[in-house]
Design an enzyme around this catalytic site. Structure first.
Site, PDB file in Angstrom:
ATOM      1  N   LYS A   1       0.847  -1.188   0.000  1.00 12.78           N
ATOM      2  CA  LYS A   1       0.000   0.000   0.000  1.00 12.78           C
ATOM      3  C   LYS A   1       0.886   1.242   0.000  1.00 12.78           C
ATOM      4  O   LYS A   1       1.996   1.219   0.557  1.00 12.78           O
ATOM      5  CB  LYS A   1      -0.881  -0.032   1.253  1.00 12.78           C
ATOM      6  CG  LYS A   1      -1.947   1.050   1.321  1.00 12.78           C
ATOM      7  CD  LYS A   1      -2.792   0.882   2.584  1.00 12.78           C
ATOM      8  CE  LYS A   1      -3.949   1.869   2.652  1.00 12.78           C
ATOM      9  NZ  LYS A   1      -4.749   1.679   3.879  1.00 12.78           N
TER      10      LYS A   1
ATOM     11  N   LEU B   1      -7.032   8.393   3.667  1.00 10.49           N
ATOM     12  CA  LEU B   1      -7.180   6.996   4.134  1.00 10.49           C
ATOM     13  C   LEU B   1      -8.472   6.780   4.920  1.00 10.49           C
ATOM     14  O   LEU B   1      -8.664   5.710   5.486  1.00 10.49           O
ATOM     15  CB  LEU B   1      -5.984   6.547   4.993  1.00 10.49           C
ATOM     16  CG  LEU B   1      -4.571   6.727   4.445  1.00 10.49           C
ATOM     17  CD1 LEU B   1      -3.560   6.096   5.416  1.00 10.49           C
ATOM     18  CD2 LEU B   1      -4.417   6.109   3.072  1.00 10.49           C
TER      19      LEU B   1
ATOM     20  N   SER C   1      -9.518   1.685   2.647  1.00  8.21           N
ATOM     21  CA  SER C   1      -8.596   2.486   1.888  1.00  8.21           C
ATOM     22  C   SER C   1      -7.519   1.669   1.171  1.00  8.21           C
ATOM     23  O   SER C   1      -6.860   2.202   0.291  1.00  8.21           O
ATOM     24  CB  SER C   1      -7.910   3.500   2.805  1.00  8.21           C
ATOM     25  OG  SER C   1      -7.152   2.850   3.792  1.00  8.21           O
TER      26      SER C   1
ATOM     27  N   ILE D   1      -7.480   0.792   9.884  1.00  4.82           N
ATOM     28  CA  ILE D   1      -7.798   1.537  11.101  1.00  4.82           C
ATOM     29  C   ILE D   1      -9.293   1.500  11.369  1.00  4.82           C
ATOM     30  O   ILE D   1      -9.747   1.838  12.461  1.00  4.82           O
ATOM     31  CB  ILE D   1      -7.296   2.998  11.002  1.00  4.82           C
ATOM     32  CG1 ILE D   1      -7.299   3.674  12.370  1.00  4.82           C
ATOM     33  CG2 ILE D   1      -8.127   3.811  10.019  1.00  4.82           C
ATOM     34  CD1 ILE D   1      -6.659   5.027  12.389  1.00  4.82           C
ATOM     35  N   GLY D   2     -10.071   1.092  10.338  1.00  3.37           N
ATOM     36  CA  GLY D   2     -11.525   1.024  10.532  1.00  3.37           C
ATOM     37  C   GLY D   2     -12.140  -0.018   9.612  1.00  3.37           C
ATOM     38  O   GLY D   2     -13.356  -0.129   9.515  1.00  3.37           O
ATOM     39  N   GLY D   3     -11.265  -0.776   8.938  1.00  8.49           N
ATOM     40  CA  GLY D   3     -11.747  -1.787   8.004  1.00  8.49           C
ATOM     41  C   GLY D   3     -10.954  -1.798   6.705  1.00  8.49           C
ATOM     42  O   GLY D   3     -11.313  -2.510   5.767  1.00  8.49           O
ATOM     43  N   SER D   4      -9.876  -1.061   6.650  1.00  9.36           N
ATOM     44  CA  SER D   4      -9.210  -0.791   5.370  1.00  9.36           C
ATOM     45  C   SER D   4      -8.499  -1.961   4.719  1.00  9.36           C
ATOM     46  O   SER D   4      -8.154  -1.870   3.547  1.00  9.36           O
ATOM     47  CB  SER D   4      -8.254   0.396   5.519  1.00  9.36           C
ATOM     48  OG  SER D   4      -8.972   1.600   5.588  1.00  9.36           O
TER      49      SER D   4
END
EC number: 3.5.1.4
Lengths: 578, 578
Positions: free
Chosen positions: A139, A188, A214, A235-238
């Site tokens: 990434k 992101l 992201s 960080i939240g599902g990326s």
């Protein structure tokens, strides 16, 4: 505030982006340009087989989704790293032309590295490390010395790294060949992939749909088999959203289990809910091999935040889960905030049946304090009022992107008001440090209550233990059209609780099997909008992935249970075909 | 802001404190009151032997400083928990009368618990757990169901706990007997022990000197052998300072290695530099037994923040340190900010000689970026401008304490301006969440630089490895007179870097051996004031302890190396006596 902070020397941000994109295009070897299908060809997964760029052997190599199999052919010298890297690079460039999934392209450098690895094997007779010769995509956050890391920001164009990030360094030491970097969304902080520098990445299963984000560049690339193993962050599902949307396996490890030092990031220093690196791949073996290789390298000797906890074969053997003989799973059919679409329910029913066939127990998960956790997590993400994003954008004058929609009028099903994008949009009031501490206090007590809730399942499972893992959607839908992925709480829940969580591909939307259901009593207006979004024809053929949620710092057990679920599903699908 | 927030029903804070203190006094059995020596008797360690309250057997029991020995007598039934608890309780009450070290006193309840443990052994023939029957003292933060937890705040008087903190719960499950709680400083943010509720705790080696803090009640109590094992907490030195000042062993574990859930705290939710629990005891065996017992209980199943990392016998066997055969230590003679007093230098020279005699290597530690780390840490502690302390004090109208000095004019050596008390005093401006994130970014890069600095010692040690541990003062002085402990950076450095760190008692100040040295070129005016503070007569006889600093999450190895240092010092001292 706007463009005053742009130094006079800085060219217009649009011009900078255009130049960078041009430079990227020029990095593609001319011979690797293909005739691309028109935009209305939605599923492009067959193009690598038909476009004529790949030799049969290159197709054989890149179709080898089992990373373990690739590694053993590389280790035996049956396949050289140069030919494996070339094959994947060509397929990555095909993926780029179809889905726009790449950022940095550096063919010559990657092949030099592959040659170095091959030479090492030739000279010493030994592999360079546990990932000997394996091309790995990264990434656009993991720095590679001498290359730019833009992370989708106009203002970061031209920032050449003077060192590798720690994870890159470890991959080199393990013998890997970092060979390409992949696209992200600006900031992101979206579950899709679009920025002003590199543009939008699409889903190769259906380019009308988002690849998620992201880490969406990885999602599209790995789904195209343009990389055997990609490293995203979450960080939240990326890593989980693009994996679920693109039909991949992934793991979101716990905070600091893997090294993040030296990578660029958004909202750097936000340590309340930490971003974590995670592997994305076409077979679960890749997840395990990557995790074990990185942990065996003792990352805590390079990254002071990395948890000093070795890879544990004992935990992988499910020592904390009765040795794995009979497990118990709980299914979260619905988190009580947004009811998942019919294909998700069918996928969960498949898991239940497959696991029961394999002798395991399956109960229902009772969601608990979900709204409280959602609000706490969103308040933490928004604690700086979006200041970080605005600071970076103001350097170039580039605006902060306010929607992922390619055309706000294009989709008449647009959710009326985004549920989660509290930090994007105009800059908002920041919290004070003390207010942030109050959110931490609340988060601690929510985590404690959730732990006790989980432990209390011991008297429902029949195994004498609490539920071994939860199975849950990664989103209440499969990949939606661009601009419509607005709910992340199925994944964010795990970040807030710091649960080690994998994603497993389960099935595909089938317009015949996944008929719309009558409306339920809606939990809220987002739930209603989500219900209305479902259209079996639109989603037909899209991958359906689910999360397997374990405990904090239980990566080994989560991988083992993911393998168990994956095997059970394989048998179940085979039986269904008979 | 001041007293408006006090509810009309709340009595005057002074009256509340007086009533609470009276209640504490009444909790002491009449028969346990002794004739106390006058205040000008400074060293009171011999009082338990002379006051007549303890039987010879009670003296034998309480003089058993090796927790392992106590536990084996308890497990065999040779000593009952009731008699062991009674003996320590009596000695704790003696300590209380001499040093004012206790907060909650609950004799009957503790003896009932001891009886329960004894009955368990009698009925089942088995111990209740690894800490069977052992009386354990707790800092006034660890809740015990049904008891008040005031933590030295007038406003918290009358707050009865409706549940045990997780650590208390684990101690019960391990068979221990929590039997007394111990004094702290108001706010927990001082290296001394004084609050308006319970008053000041003094050092039993010399009551003119401070016992340190904030776990100073434990320091005085354990030094008096009024408890075989006490549990304190440490966010900037709070177990290490009182241990060094009172001649004890302790361990400051890494963030979240031990469970903190359910304990009360200052600045709760401040997670940038986390407070941690730590054992304080008279022999290193107690540290090991406590750590192993708590970790074997799998605290992560009760506290969601506790690191899922089992006690590792392999790491205790120094697997990462060449098996422990030949170790290398680096001595931090001076951190470059405050030069330690002569007794500290002598203690470090003793360690060097003792370790070299034992076959280990000893080099000098080069301090690196100490001022930057100091400033970053102090800015984090002060991020809320002291708001947390003011909020709690305003509930009762009690003032925030601004100095630990009993009489600001009493000590003419007072440091002219406190170096570290940036959060105490009048409330200051808070940082924003974003500003706090910038401190986190800075802290990450300071930790990374420090890690690389440590790793780079590999080419100086001669062992092929980086330095195995650092030996350092815990403060630039031994216990100073009350009100003069104003520098915490020798300890705070380890909190900021999250280094697992122990304290080892080394020697005692000797006015003959520890002569003043000529002035050096002062680093700053605090360093000058510190130089002038040294007075061999004043400090004569005070314990000198040093820190042994290991890496993050390396508790097992730090304990093993502490034992190695302790054994080496034992042999060295024995040889010196011959």
């Amino acid at each position: 505030m706007a463009s005053d902070s742009v130094t006079p020397a800085a060219p217009d941000w649009r011009a900078r982006c255009k130049a960078k994109k041009q430079q990227q295009q020029e990095a593609i070897p001319r011979a690797w340009l293909i005739e691309t299908p028109p935009d209305d060809v939605l599923n492009v997964l067959d193009v690598p087989y038909k476009c004529g760029l790949l030799t049969p052997r290159e197709i054989e190599i890149t179709d080898t989704t089992d990373v373990g199999a690739l590694l053993s052919k590389l280790a035996s010298g049956q396949w050289s790293s140069v030919e494996v890297t070339t094959a994947f690079y060509k397929r990555a460039i095909i993926a780029q032309q179809l889905t726009n999934c790449l950022t940095e392209i550096f063919v010559e450098r990657a092949l030099q590295r592959a040659q170095e690895v091959d030479d090492h094997l030739k000279v010493t007779g030994k592999v360079m490390g546990p990932l000997h010769g394996l091309p790995i995509s990264l990434k656009d956050q993991f720095k590679i010395k001498g290359l730019e890391t833009t992370m989708g920001y106009a203002s970061w164009i031209g920032k050449y790294a003077d060192s590798d990030s720690v994870l890159t360094q470890i991959l080199y030491e393990c013998g890997a060949v970092p060979f390409v970097r992949t696209n992200v969304c600006q900031t992101l902080n979206w579950g899709e992939t679009f920025n002003h520098v590199f543009g939008r990445t699409t889903n190769p299963w259906n380019r009308y749909l988002t690849c998620g984000g992201s880490s969406g560049g990885e999602g599209a690339l790995v789904a195209m088999k343009g990389s055997p193993l990609g490293i995203g962050t979450d960080i939240g599902g990326s890593v989980r959203i693009p994996s679920a949307f693109c039909g991949l396996y992934t793991l979101r490890p716990s905070y600091e289990r893997l090294p993040y030092a030296g990578a660029v990031n958004s909202q750097e220093g936000q340590e309340s809910i930490s971003s974590v690196p995670g592997p994305m791949t076409n077979a679960v073996s890749g997840v395990k091999l990557f995790m074990k290789a990185v942990l065996d390298s003792k990352p805590w000797n390079k990254d002071p935040l990395a948890v000093r906890k070795e890879w544990s074969d004992k935990e992988y053997a499910l020592s904390e889960h009765g040795g794995g003989g009979q497990l118990s799973f709980a299914i979260m059919w619905d988190n009580g905030l947004l009811k998942p679409h019919p294909p998700l329910w069918r996928a969960m029913r498949m898991c239940k049946a497959a696991l029961e066939d394999a002798g395991h127990k399956v109960i229902d998960w009772q969601p608990y304090q979900m709204l409280e956790i959602f609000r706490n997590a969103e308040s933490i993400y928004a604690a700086d009022g979006g200041h970080d994003f605005h600071v970076v954008c103001e350097e170039s004058g580039e605006p902060v992107i306010q929607t992922m929609s390619p055309d706000t009028n294009k989709h008449d099903l647009a959710l009326d008001e985004p549920l989660v994008q509290t930090v994007l949009g105009p800059e908002k009031k920041m919290l004070t440090a003390w207010e942030l501490w109050q959110l931490h206090k609340e988060k601690r007590s929510l985590r404690k209550a959730q732990l006790d809730h989980w432990q209390a399942t011991a008297n429902q499972t029949g195994t004498g233990r609490p539920v071994d893992a939860i199975i849950s959607p990664a989103a209440p839908y499969v990949a939606p059209p661009h601009g419509l992925n607005n709910d992340y709480f199925y994944t964010t829940f795990c970040n807030a609780m710091d649960y080690a969580t994998s994603v497993v591909p389960v099935t595909f939307v089938d317009e015949e099997l996944d008929r719309p259901v009558p409306p339920h009593e809606f939990y809220n207006h987002h739930d209603e909008a989500n219900y209305k979004l479902y259209d079996p024809k639109l989603f037909h053929g899209a991958p359906v992935g689910l999360q397997l949620i374990g405990r904090t710092l239980e990566e080994e057990a989560v991988i083992a249970m993911t393998e168990i679920l994956d095997n059970a599903l394989g048998k179940y699908r085979a039986a269904a075909r008979e």
